[in-house]
Design a protein around this motif. Structure first.
Motif, PDB file in Angstrom:
ATOM      1  N   THR A  33       0.841  -1.193   0.000  1.00 36.22           N
ATOM      2  CA  THR A  33       0.000   0.000   0.000  1.00 36.22           C
ATOM      3  C   THR A  33       0.877   1.244   0.000  1.00 36.22           C
ATOM      4  O   THR A  33       1.819   1.334   0.783  1.00 36.22           O
ATOM      5  CB  THR A  33      -0.908   0.018   1.253  1.00 36.22           C
ATOM      6  N   LEU A  34       0.551   2.185  -0.882  1.00 35.48           N
ATOM      7  CA  LEU A  34       1.212   3.482  -0.901  1.00 35.48           C
ATOM      8  C   LEU A  34       0.517   4.401   0.094  1.00 35.48           C
ATOM      9  O   LEU A  34      -0.699   4.578   0.045  1.00 35.48           O
ATOM     10  CB  LEU A  34       1.127   4.108  -2.299  1.00 35.48           C
ATOM     11  N   VAL A  35       1.299   4.947   1.011  1.00 32.71           N
ATOM     12  CA  VAL A  35       0.814   5.983   1.916  1.00 32.71           C
ATOM     13  C   VAL A  35       1.512   7.253   1.455  1.00 32.71           C
ATOM     14  O   VAL A  35       2.734   7.332   1.461  1.00 32.71           O
ATOM     15  CB  VAL A  35       1.186   5.665   3.383  1.00 32.71           C
ATOM     16  N   TRP A  36       0.730   8.237   0.998  1.00 34.94           N
ATOM     17  CA  TRP A  36       1.350   9.437   0.434  1.00 34.94           C
ATOM     18  C   TRP A  36       0.492  10.655   0.719  1.00 34.94           C
ATOM     19  O   TRP A  36      -0.590  10.535   1.274  1.00 34.94           O
ATOM     20  CB  TRP A  36       1.624   9.235  -1.057  1.00 34.94           C
ATOM     21  N   GLY A  37       0.987  11.822   0.338  1.00 33.95           N
ATOM     22  CA  GLY A  37       0.332  13.084   0.631  1.00 33.95           C
ATOM     23  C   GLY A  37      -1.007  13.298  -0.028  1.00 33.95           C
ATOM     24  O   GLY A  37      -1.636  14.333   0.165  1.00 33.95           O
ATOM     25  N   GLY A  38      -1.459  12.331  -0.806  1.00 38.53           N
ATOM     26  CA  GLY A  38      -2.821  12.336  -1.333  1.00 38.53           C
ATOM     27  C   GLY A  38      -3.074  13.187  -2.556  1.00 38.53           C
ATOM     28  O   GLY A  38      -4.150  13.115  -3.138  1.00 38.53           O
ATOM     29  N   SER A  39      -2.102  13.998  -2.960  1.00 40.53           N
ATOM     30  CA  SER A  39      -2.327  14.885  -4.101  1.00 40.53           C
ATOM     31  C   SER A  39      -2.319  14.126  -5.421  1.00 40.53           C
ATOM     32  O   SER A  39      -1.609  13.134  -5.578  1.00 40.53           O
ATOM     33  CB  SER A  39      -1.274  15.993  -4.139  1.00 40.53           C
ATOM     34  N   ASN A  40      -3.113  14.625  -6.345  1.00 43.16           N
ATOM     35  CA  ASN A  40      -3.243  14.001  -7.664  1.00 43.16           C
ATOM     36  C   ASN A  40      -2.561  14.874  -8.715  1.00 43.16           C
ATOM     37  O   ASN A  40      -3.068  15.062  -9.808  1.00 43.16           O
ATOM     38  CB  ASN A  40      -4.727  13.804  -7.990  1.00 43.16           C
ATOM     39  N   VAL A  41      -1.402  15.422  -8.349  1.00 39.74           N
ATOM     40  CA  VAL A  41      -0.643  16.281  -9.251  1.00 39.74           C
ATOM     41  C   VAL A  41       0.835  15.919  -9.200  1.00 39.74           C
ATOM     42  O   VAL A  41       1.318  15.365  -8.213  1.00 39.74           O
ATOM     43  CB  VAL A  41      -0.818  17.787  -8.904  1.00 39.74           C
ATOM     44  N   GLY A  42       1.542  16.250 -10.278  1.00 40.20           N
ATOM     45  CA  GLY A  42       2.988  16.118 -10.323  1.00 40.20           C
ATOM     46  C   GLY A  42       3.490  14.715 -10.045  1.00 40.20           C
ATOM     47  O   GLY A  42       2.880  13.721 -10.437  1.00 40.20           O
ATOM     48  N   LEU A  43       4.623  14.663  -9.346  1.00 37.62           N
ATOM     49  CA  LEU A  43       5.248  13.376  -9.053  1.00 37.62           C
ATOM     50  C   LEU A  43       4.362  12.527  -8.145  1.00 37.62           C
ATOM     51  O   LEU A  43       4.366  11.300  -8.242  1.00 37.62           O
ATOM     52  CB  LEU A  43       6.622  13.596  -8.413  1.00 37.62           C
ATOM     53  N   MET A  44       3.579  13.173  -7.281  1.00 39.45           N
ATOM     54  CA  MET A  44       2.653  12.413  -6.430  1.00 39.45           C
ATOM     55  C   MET A  44       1.655  11.633  -7.288  1.00 39.45           C
ATOM     56  O   MET A  44       1.328  10.492  -6.980  1.00 39.45           O
ATOM     57  CB  MET A  44       1.904  13.349  -5.483  1.00 39.45           C
ATOM     58  N   LYS A  45       1.177  12.239  -8.362  1.00 42.66           N
ATOM     59  CA  LYS A  45       0.246  11.560  -9.268  1.00 42.66           C
ATOM     60  C   LYS A  45       0.938  10.427 -10.009  1.00 42.66           C
ATOM     61  O   LYS A  45       0.374   9.335 -10.155  1.00 42.66           O
ATOM     62  CB  LYS A  45      -0.352  12.549 -10.263  1.00 42.66           C
ATOM     63  N   VAL A  46       2.159  10.651 -10.461  1.00 50.14           N
ATOM     64  CA  VAL A  46       2.923   9.609 -11.166  1.00 50.14           C
ATOM     65  C   VAL A  46       3.029   8.356 -10.296  1.00 50.14           C
ATOM     66  O   VAL A  46       2.778   7.237 -10.747  1.00 50.14           O
ATOM     67  CB  VAL A  46       4.329  10.127 -11.546  1.00 50.14           C
ATOM     68  N   VAL A  47       3.385   8.550  -9.033  1.00 45.95           N
ATOM     69  CA  VAL A  47       3.561   7.416  -8.127  1.00 45.95           C
ATOM     70  C   VAL A  47       2.219   6.749  -7.813  1.00 45.95           C
ATOM     71  O   VAL A  47       2.102   5.524  -7.853  1.00 45.95           O
ATOM     72  CB  VAL A  47       4.308   7.846  -6.848  1.00 45.95           C
ATOM     73  N   ALA A  48       1.196   7.534  -7.525  1.00 44.43           N
ATOM     74  CA  ALA A  48      -0.118   6.959  -7.231  1.00 44.43           C
ATOM     75  C   ALA A  48      -0.656   6.188  -8.438  1.00 44.43           C
ATOM     76  O   ALA A  48      -1.190   5.078  -8.283  1.00 44.43           O
ATOM     77  CB  ALA A  48      -1.099   8.055  -6.811  1.00 44.43           C
ATOM     78  N   ASP A  49      -0.500   6.738  -9.646  1.00 44.44           N
ATOM     79  CA  ASP A  49      -0.934   6.032 -10.858  1.00 44.44           C
ATOM     80  C   ASP A  49      -0.215   4.698 -10.988  1.00 44.44           C
ATOM     81  O   ASP A  49      -0.831   3.667 -11.277  1.00 44.44           O
ATOM     82  CB  ASP A  49      -0.640   6.862 -12.116  1.00 44.44           C
ATOM     83  N   GLY A  50       1.101   4.707 -10.789  1.00 44.35           N
ATOM     84  CA  GLY A  50       1.896   3.487 -10.942  1.00 44.35           C
ATOM     85  C   GLY A  50       1.499   2.403  -9.954  1.00 44.35           C
ATOM     86  O   GLY A  50       1.377   1.232 -10.316  1.00 44.35           O
ATOM     87  N   VAL A  51       1.298   2.787  -8.697  1.00 48.93           N
ATOM     88  CA  VAL A  51       0.894   1.811  -7.677  1.00 48.93           C
ATOM     89  C   VAL A  51      -0.486   1.257  -8.010  1.00 48.93           C
ATOM     90  O   VAL A  51      -0.702   0.036  -8.000  1.00 48.93           O
ATOM     91  CB  VAL A  51       0.904   2.456  -6.268  1.00 48.93           C
ATOM     92  N   HIS A  52      -1.425   2.138  -8.309  1.00 49.78           N
ATOM     93  CA  HIS A  52      -2.802   1.730  -8.600  1.00 49.78           C
ATOM     94  C   HIS A  52      -2.856   0.792  -9.804  1.00 49.78           C
ATOM     95  O   HIS A  52      -3.491  -0.270  -9.750  1.00 49.78           O
ATOM     96  CB  HIS A  52      -3.669   2.967  -8.828  1.00 49.78           C
ATOM     97  N   GLU A  53      -2.198   1.173 -10.887  1.00 43.86           N
ATOM     98  CA  GLU A  53      -2.232   0.366 -12.114  1.00 43.86           C
ATOM     99  C   GLU A  53      -1.552  -0.981 -11.947  1.00 43.86           C
ATOM    100  O   GLU A  53      -1.877  -1.936 -12.653  1.00 43.86           O
ATOM    101  CB  GLU A  53      -1.602   1.155 -13.269  1.00 43.86           C
ATOM    102  N   ALA A  54      -0.628  -1.085 -10.991  1.00 44.87           N
ATOM    103  CA  ALA A  54       0.063  -2.354 -10.750  1.00 44.87           C
ATOM    104  C   ALA A  54      -0.615  -3.194  -9.666  1.00 44.87           C
ATOM    105  O   ALA A  54      -0.108  -4.241  -9.273  1.00 44.87           O
ATOM    106  CB  ALA A  54       1.523  -2.095 -10.379  1.00 44.87           C
ATOM    107  N   GLY A  55      -1.760  -2.724  -9.162  1.00 43.85           N
ATOM    108  CA  GLY A  55      -2.546  -3.531  -8.236  1.00 43.85           C
ATOM    109  C   GLY A  55      -2.382  -3.217  -6.766  1.00 43.85           C
ATOM    110  O   GLY A  55      -2.910  -3.940  -5.917  1.00 43.85           O
TER     111      GLY A  55
END
Length: 179
Positions: A33-55
């Protein structure tokens, strides 16, 4: 394993986004599970997208004044009242911490977790992911602090310096017995 990632919300060059995406995919594929600052912008979005798309799961901790930038559809999203509460919640929800490229906010978060470790207030593993040599100067400063007696514990007990995403995740899984 809940992996807290401290990182920038800025739009960055590929030399930073590519390794961030790679690390995110490793987290997701391993079922973490990714625990992160919750933002859907910039590098935060890149990481959240990658984790989500990989399951993997997404556990965001945003803050009231940034709530409009919070990622919709996260598995869990908490809105903190201020930055201090956000940092506390991020650390409380994490089993481990990875410091990725970022600005002053990331540096603030990084020094806070290292200060907690220095004083024995947490034993969570911390990795500084030194993408493209971004933290070379900071690593040099930390090593000087150690050599000149500013740290009461060996630097190696506080933080692991990783050059590549695969090394960062391997260290965390080894440290925590692959939870």
């Amino acid at each position: 394993m809940n992996i807290c990632v401290f990182l920038s919300a800025a739009d960055l060059d590929e030399r930073y986004t590519r390794p961030a995406r790679e690390f995110a995919e490793l987290i997701g594929k391993a079922g973490h599970t990714l625990v992160w600052g919750g933002s859907n912008v910039g590098l935060m979005k890149v990481v959240a997208d990658g984790v989500h798309e990989a399951g993997g799961r997404l556990l965001g901790v945003s803050v009231e004044f940034l709530a409009s930038k919070a990622r919709p559809g996260a598995d869990e999203m908490v809105i903190a009242a201020d930055l201090a509460e956000r940092k506390k919640l991020l650390l409380d929800k994490a089993d481990a911490v990875v410091i990725m490229v970022g600005g002053t906010g990331t540096l603030d978060e990084a020094t806070e977790i290292l200060e907690l470790k220095k004083h024995g207030r947490t034993d969570k593993p911390v990795v500084l992911l030194n993408t493209a040599g971004f933290y070379d100067g900071l690593e040099q400063q930390f090593r000087r602090m150690e050599v000149e007696g500013f740290l009461p514990r060996p630097l190696s007990e506080l933080v692991f310096f990783a050059q590549e995403p695969v090394g960062a995740l391997a260290y965390l899984e080894e440290s925590l017995g692959h939870r």
